[in-house]
Design a protein around this motif. Structure first.
Motif, PDB file in Angstrom:
ATOM      1  N   GLY B  79       9.038   6.334  -2.183  1.00  0.00           N
ATOM      2  CA  GLY B  79      10.172   6.477  -1.708  1.00  0.00           C
ATOM      3  C   GLY B  79      10.256   4.591  -1.802  1.00  0.00           C
ATOM      4  O   GLY B  79       9.654   3.985  -1.588  1.00  0.00           O
ATOM      5  N   TYR B  80      11.698   4.199  -0.937  1.00  0.00           N
ATOM      6  CA  TYR B  80      12.065   3.112  -0.504  1.00  0.00           C
ATOM      7  C   TYR B  80      11.600   2.323   0.582  1.00  0.00           C
ATOM      8  O   TYR B  80      11.121   3.420   1.609  1.00  0.00           O
ATOM      9  CB  TYR B  80      13.130   2.857  -0.591  1.00  0.00           C
ATOM     10  CG  TYR B  80      14.070   2.605  -2.110  1.00  0.00           C
ATOM     11  CD1 TYR B  80      14.223   2.090  -2.533  1.00  0.00           C
ATOM     12  CD2 TYR B  80      14.587   3.988  -2.466  1.00  0.00           C
ATOM     13  CE1 TYR B  80      14.769   1.511  -4.125  1.00  0.00           C
ATOM     14  CE2 TYR B  80      15.194   4.816  -4.065  1.00  0.00           C
ATOM     15  CZ  TYR B  80      14.919   2.888  -4.147  1.00  0.00           C
ATOM     16  OH  TYR B  80      15.737   2.596  -5.617  1.00  0.00           O
ATOM     17  N   GLY B  81      11.404   1.476   0.773  1.00  0.00           N
ATOM     18  CA  GLY B  81      11.311   0.640   1.462  1.00  0.00           C
ATOM     19  C   GLY B  81      10.876  -0.795   2.085  1.00  0.00           C
ATOM     20  O   GLY B  81      11.869  -1.482   1.016  1.00  0.00           O
ATOM     21  N   VAL B  82      10.824  -1.862   3.070  1.00  0.00           N
ATOM     22  CA  VAL B  82      10.489  -2.660   3.250  1.00  0.00           C
ATOM     23  C   VAL B  82       9.281  -3.271   3.260  1.00  0.00           C
ATOM     24  O   VAL B  82       8.691  -2.996   4.219  1.00  0.00           O
ATOM     25  CB  VAL B  82      12.039  -3.613   5.269  1.00  0.00           C
ATOM     26  CG1 VAL B  82      12.130  -4.182   4.844  1.00  0.00           C
ATOM     27  CG2 VAL B  82      13.241  -2.857   4.186  1.00  0.00           C
ATOM     28  N   CYS B  83       8.991  -4.185   2.382  1.00  0.00           N
ATOM     29  CA  CYS B  83       7.913  -4.878   2.853  1.00  0.00           C
ATOM     30  C   CYS B  83       7.740  -6.655   3.040  1.00  0.00           C
ATOM     31  O   CYS B  83       8.545  -7.220   2.470  1.00  0.00           O
ATOM     32  CB  CYS B  83       7.640  -4.534   1.565  1.00  0.00           C
ATOM     33  SG  CYS B  83       7.857  -2.822   0.474  1.00  0.00           S
ATOM     34  N   LYS B  84       6.710  -6.411   3.389  1.00  0.00           N
ATOM     35  CA  LYS B  84       6.121  -8.149   3.166  1.00  0.00           C
ATOM     36  C   LYS B  84       5.178  -8.837   2.170  1.00  0.00           C
ATOM     37  O   LYS B  84       4.060  -7.790   2.305  1.00  0.00           O
ATOM     38  CB  LYS B  84       5.865  -9.111   4.289  1.00  0.00           C
ATOM     39  CG  LYS B  84       5.380 -10.087   5.168  1.00  0.00           C
ATOM     40  CD  LYS B  84       5.867 -10.491   6.283  1.00  0.00           C
ATOM     41  CE  LYS B  84       3.941 -10.712   6.403  1.00  0.00           C
ATOM     42  NZ  LYS B  84       3.973 -11.044   7.830  1.00  0.00           N
ATOM     43  N   VAL B  85       5.393  -9.155   1.483  1.00  0.00           N
ATOM     44  CA  VAL B  85       4.355  -9.752   0.336  1.00  0.00           C
ATOM     45  C   VAL B  85       2.738 -10.446   1.382  1.00  0.00           C
ATOM     46  O   VAL B  85       3.199 -11.596   1.867  1.00  0.00           O
ATOM     47  CB  VAL B  85       4.917 -10.669  -0.969  1.00  0.00           C
ATOM     48  CG1 VAL B  85       3.954 -11.314  -1.729  1.00  0.00           C
ATOM     49  CG2 VAL B  85       5.752  -9.579  -1.583  1.00  0.00           C
ATOM     50  N   VAL B  86       1.871  -9.486   1.044  1.00  0.00           N
ATOM     51  CA  VAL B  86       0.366 -10.027   0.756  1.00  0.00           C
ATOM     52  C   VAL B  86       0.176 -11.074  -0.097  1.00  0.00           C
ATOM     53  O   VAL B  86      -0.632 -12.007   0.153  1.00  0.00           O
ATOM     54  CB  VAL B  86      -0.661  -8.865   1.496  1.00  0.00           C
ATOM     55  CG1 VAL B  86      -1.610  -9.860   2.462  1.00  0.00           C
ATOM     56  CG2 VAL B  86       0.651  -8.322   2.290  1.00  0.00           C
TER      57      VAL B  86
END
Lengths: 343, 343
Positions: B79-86
C-alpha cells in the motif's frame, strides 16, 4: 389574392410513444401564398421533402421537455424538411431560396421560428440529403464522432443502429479516418449494405445474435475505443464489457428505452471505473456553429463518391404517416424521407 | 552487518472483498539495513506512515486487474506510505530522503518499483499528509475535480463520501473556486465537520435519508453541475435525476458496488440523453504529471489555513489491521493512517 389548397398531415390524438399511421390523418386546408404585411421576419415556404426522425415520438407523462414537439392534436406535424421560399418578410431569405430546417407536414408552411432555417448553398447534391446526410442527422454524426468521440486513426469503432440516418455517416467518417468500424443493424439486407456499400469492416444483425457480449468479443478481440450509441439497453450493456482503457461512449440516443414503462437498469456501468471510460450524451443543437466546417468536409466527399447515402423516399405527402411508422419499425430501407414536391 | 527485527502485517489467506482484522496477522521477520551491491536501483526505507485506502480490497473472481494488489497470502500488505530512505542504490534517492509511494506494511521495506516514489520536498506540513491530502488521494481529488469536472465559478457541486480522503479536498477546492458544495457522509459527526470545519454549504447523513432524490432536490433546487461520485449505486441514481444540462459526473469510485455479487442496474442512466450529461471515470495514474502544479496550489492553501484536513491516526503497526477494517466500515474519524515510526 387567391387561396391555394394545402394538404396537411395532422395528429388526430395525443400520441404516447412511437406514432403509428392511425394516429395521423390527411386534411386539406387553404393558404394564401403571400405573407401579410405584419408578418415581420416570417417566411412562407413550399415544402419539398419532409424528414422522418427518431425524435418524432409522442410524449409520456414523465418525458422531459424537448426543443420542439411534433404532435399537437389537430395541428400539422412539426419536423425537419427541405423547402423553397415562396415569400419572405425576413431579411436573410428571399423568394426562390432553398432552405432546410424545422417546418410542418403540409404543402405550404408559414415559418416564424426562422432561427432553425439554414440556407442551402450547395445544390449540386440531392436536395433530399438536407433532411439526412447534410442536415440535422449528418451534423449529429459529425459532432458526435469528432467532437465527443475524439477519434484517432486506428481506433476500434462500434456503431449501433448503423444503418440509420446518423449511423451511416458515423461509420463512413470513421473509415475515412482510418478506423476499424463495425455496425449493428436490424436485418440481413442492412448488414450487407453496411459491409458492401458503406465499407464497414464488419456488421451484424442484432436480432440474430444470442449473446451480444460474445458478438462484440468476436468483432473486437482487442476491445472498443469508441462506441457510438444510438440504442442503449442490451447493446450498451455488452459494449460496457468490451471497452478499452479510456474508451469513449458517445450517446446520441437510447431508442430501446423510450417505450419502456421503466428504463432498463444498466448493470455493467461499474465497468467504467476499471477502464476509465467516458460516457457523454450530446445534442446536435450545441454544435451547429460547426455546420460550415461540416459542409466543407462532407460535400467534397459526396462529390468524390467517398461518402454515400441510402434513402427511402416515400412519394406524396399522403404517404407520410406510413413512412413515419416504417421508420420506427425498422422497415425503411434507408433514411426515411417524404417527397412532397420536386420544386 | 547486524540484522534488525522487522514487524510486518501479512495477509493470512485469500481475501474476497473488504478485509477484516482476522484476515491479517502480525509477524516478525528480520532485515539487514543495507542493500546488497547487486540491488541496483532499489531503495531500502524505514516506513513512517502507512495509508488505509478504499482500493485495498481483496479480489473476487470477476475482478479486473489492478495497478497493484495489496493482499498476497503470507506476504506483507502492499500500500501507500511515507518513508525515510535508509539505503539507496537508485541515483534519484539518497539516505535521509523522505519519500511517499507504494511500500509495504512493515517497519522496513526494500522497494524495487521505485517509479511510484515521490521525493517529499515540503516538510513544513505534517508528513502524514503525504498519505492523503498531499498524496494519491489528494491528487485524485485535484485531477478529478479540475481536469475531469471542468468546474466554473458558481457551479453546483455534490460530493459523495465527502468525509473520505478524497472528498474532503474536493469540497474545499470547490469552495475555493466559488462553487456551492453539498456533501454526503455516513454519520452526524461527519456531517457537522463537513459544514463547520470544511465550509460545505450543506451536508447530509445518507443513512438518515429515506429518498435520496428528494434530498438532492432539497439541497439543489437548481440542480447539480458536477457530481463527484465515490460511491455509485443509489446515490448515483438520485444524482442522475438531478443533474443540470451539460452536467458532469466525475467517477472516482463506486464503493457501494464492489461487494455485490452482481452490480446494481442503474435505471436513470437514460437521463443523460435529456440533459446532455457526461459521465467520466478516471484514475489518478493518468494525471501524476500534474503533481508539481498540485503541490504549488495546495501547499500554500494549507499554510494559509484555507485548506484543512482531518486524519485518524492509529499508533503502531500492530494496530494496522484494525485501522484498515475501520476505514472500510466507516468508523474512521478522518483519513485513516497508521503511524509506524515518527522518524
Amino acid at each position: 389574392m387567391a387561396q391555394m389548397s394545402n394538404k396537411q398531415v395532422v395528429a388526430t390524438r395525443h400520441i404516447a410513444g412511437n406514432p403509428i399511421q392511425s394516429d395521423m390523418d390527411l386534411r386539406t386546408s387553404t393558404i394564401t401564398l403571400q405573407l401579410p404585411p405584419e408578418a415581420s421576419n416570417a417566411v412562407l415556404v413550399k415544402n419539398l421533402y419532409l424528414s422522418c426522425d427518431p425524435y418524432m415520438r409522442g410524449t409520456r407523462g414523465k418525458d422531459v421537455k424537448r426543443i420542439f414537439y411534433s404532435f399537437d392534436p389537430d395541428s400539422p406535424i412539426v419536423g425537419y424538411g427541405v423547402c423553397k421560399v415562396v415569400d419572405s418578410k425576413h431579411p436573410g431569405f428571399k423568394k426562390g431560396d432553398l432552405v432546410w430546417g424545422v417546418t410542418k407536414w403540409e404543402e405550404y408552411s408559414v415559418i416564424t421560428l426562422t432561427d432553425s432555417l439554414f440556407k442551402i448553398e450547395h445544390t449540386d447534391v440531392p436536395l433530399s440529403y438536407y433532411t439526412g446526410l447534410l442536415g440535422m442527422p449528418g451534423m449529429t454524426a459529425y459532432a458526435g464522432f469528432y467532437e465527443v468521440g475524439a477519434p484517432k486513426k486506428g481506433d476500434y469503432v462500434f456503431v449501433s443502429s448503423a444503418f440509420g440516418a446518423v449511423g451511416q455517416l458515423v461509420g463512413q467518417l470513421a473509415k475515412l479516418m482510418g478506423c476499424y468500424v463495425v455496425g449493428s443493424a436490424g436485418s440481413r439486407e442492412k448488414v450487407e449494405i453496411l459491409k458492401n456499400k458503406f465499407g464497414f469492416d464488419g456488421a451484424f444483425n442484432y436480432k440474430e445474435e444470442q449473446d451480444l457480449d460474445a458478438t462484440l468479443k468476436r468483432f473486437f478481440p482487442e476491445g472498443i475505443d469508441i462506441y457510438f450509441d444510438n440504442v442503449g439497453g442490451d447493446t450498451l450493456e455488452a459494449a460496457l464489457l468490451n471497452m478499452r482503457r479510456r474508451g469513449r461512449i458517445v450517446v446520441a440516443g437510447m431508442i430501446s428505452q423510450y417505450e419502456l414503462d421503466e428504463p432498463q437498469g444498466i448493470k455493467n456501468l461499474v465497468n467504467i471505473i476499471f477502464k476509465q471510460i467516458k460516457i457523454e450524451a450530446f445534442t446536435v443543437f450545441d454544435y451547429y456553429d460547426l455546420y460550415p466546417e461540416f459542409l466543407e468536409t462532407v460535400v467534397p466527399y459526396i462529390k468524390e463518391g467517398k461518402i454515400t447515402y441510402v434513402e427511402d423516399i416515400a412519394e406524396g405527402i399522403e404517404n407520410g404517416p406510413a413512412a413515419l411508422e416504417a421508420m420506427f419499425t425498422g422497415r425503411s430501407a434507408g433514411k426515411q424521407v417524404v417527397l412532397v414536391a420536386h420544386d
